[in-house]
Design a protein around this motif. Structure first.
Motif, PDB file in Angstrom:
ATOM      1  N   CYS A  36       0.798  -1.233   0.000  1.00  0.00           N
ATOM      2  CA  CYS A  36       0.000   0.000   0.000  1.00  0.00           C
ATOM      3  C   CYS A  36       0.829   1.281   0.000  1.00  0.00           C
ATOM      4  N   GLU A  38       2.238   2.752   2.351  1.00  0.00           N
ATOM      5  CA  GLU A  38       2.193   3.469   3.628  1.00  0.00           C
ATOM      6  C   GLU A  38       3.217   2.840   4.565  1.00  0.00           C
ATOM      7  N   ASP A  41       4.045  -1.025  10.591  1.00  0.00           N
ATOM      8  CA  ASP A  41       4.605  -1.121  11.937  1.00  0.00           C
ATOM      9  C   ASP A  41       5.461  -2.363  12.136  1.00  0.00           C
ATOM     10  N   LYS A  57      -4.219  -6.715  19.290  1.00  0.00           N
ATOM     11  CA  LYS A  57      -4.669  -5.378  18.911  1.00  0.00           C
ATOM     12  C   LYS A  57      -5.442  -5.461  17.608  1.00  0.00           C
ATOM     13  N   GLN A  58      -6.281  -4.451  17.375  1.00  0.00           N
ATOM     14  CA  GLN A  58      -6.954  -4.360  16.089  1.00  0.00           C
ATOM     15  C   GLN A  58      -5.989  -3.704  15.106  1.00  0.00           C
ATOM     16  N   LEU A  59      -5.713  -4.386  14.000  1.00  0.00           N
ATOM     17  CA  LEU A  59      -4.726  -3.924  13.032  1.00  0.00           C
ATOM     18  C   LEU A  59      -5.280  -4.003  11.624  1.00  0.00           C
ATOM     19  N   ASP A  60      -4.807  -3.129  10.758  1.00  0.00           N
ATOM     20  CA  ASP A  60      -5.000  -3.299   9.326  1.00  0.00           C
ATOM     21  C   ASP A  60      -3.834  -4.152   8.855  1.00  0.00           C
ATOM     22  N   THR A  74       1.777  -5.210   9.254  1.00  0.00           N
ATOM     23  CA  THR A  74       0.735  -4.686  10.145  1.00  0.00           C
ATOM     24  C   THR A  74       0.759  -3.168  10.139  1.00  0.00           C
ATOM     25  N   HIS A  75      -0.443  -2.617  10.264  1.00  0.00           N
ATOM     26  CA  HIS A  75      -0.630  -1.165  10.345  1.00  0.00           C
ATOM     27  C   HIS A  75      -1.528  -0.914  11.555  1.00  0.00           C
ATOM     28  N   LYS A  76      -0.983  -0.283  12.585  1.00  0.00           N
ATOM     29  CA  LYS A  76      -1.796   0.021  13.778  1.00  0.00           C
ATOM     30  C   LYS A  76      -2.828   1.074  13.422  1.00  0.00           C
ATOM     31  N   LYS A  77      -4.000   0.917  13.977  1.00  0.00           N
ATOM     32  CA  LYS A  77      -5.086   1.871  13.712  1.00  0.00           C
ATOM     33  C   LYS A  77      -4.974   3.061  14.622  1.00  0.00           C
TER      34      LYS A  77
END
Length: 77
Positions: A36, A38, A41, A57-60, A74-77
């Motif tokens: 993406c 971006e 993490d 954790k909730q992650l994208d 992983t991308h932390k929200k």
């Protein structure tokens, strides 16, 4: 998505955990996600097939493969 060069990517990251099932790295230098573009993490490399992950954790997530292994960004929200 271009082919992921796992060796080159991992050289820029900090190893955090390695066990029989996974190898995880922290992105401490703001590398862009190959999927993406971006900053991500963490990178999780799945060494076993299948592999189960317990996320606290909730992650994208962005996913791909490299060298025949599943990789998760992983991308932390």
């Amino acid at each position: 998505m271009d082919e992921i060069d796992l060796e080159e990517l991992a050289a820029s990251l900090t190893l955090r955990e390695e066990n029989q099932a996974i190898k995880s790295y922290q992105n401490t230098v703001a590398v862009a996600c190959p999927a993406c573009d971006e900053q991500f993490d963490d990178l999780v490399v799945c060494k076993e097939n299948p592999t189960s992950l317990n996320l606290s954790k909730q992650l994208d997530l962005c996913v791909g493969s490299a060298d025949g292994k599943g990789v998760i960004f992983t991308h932390k929200k």
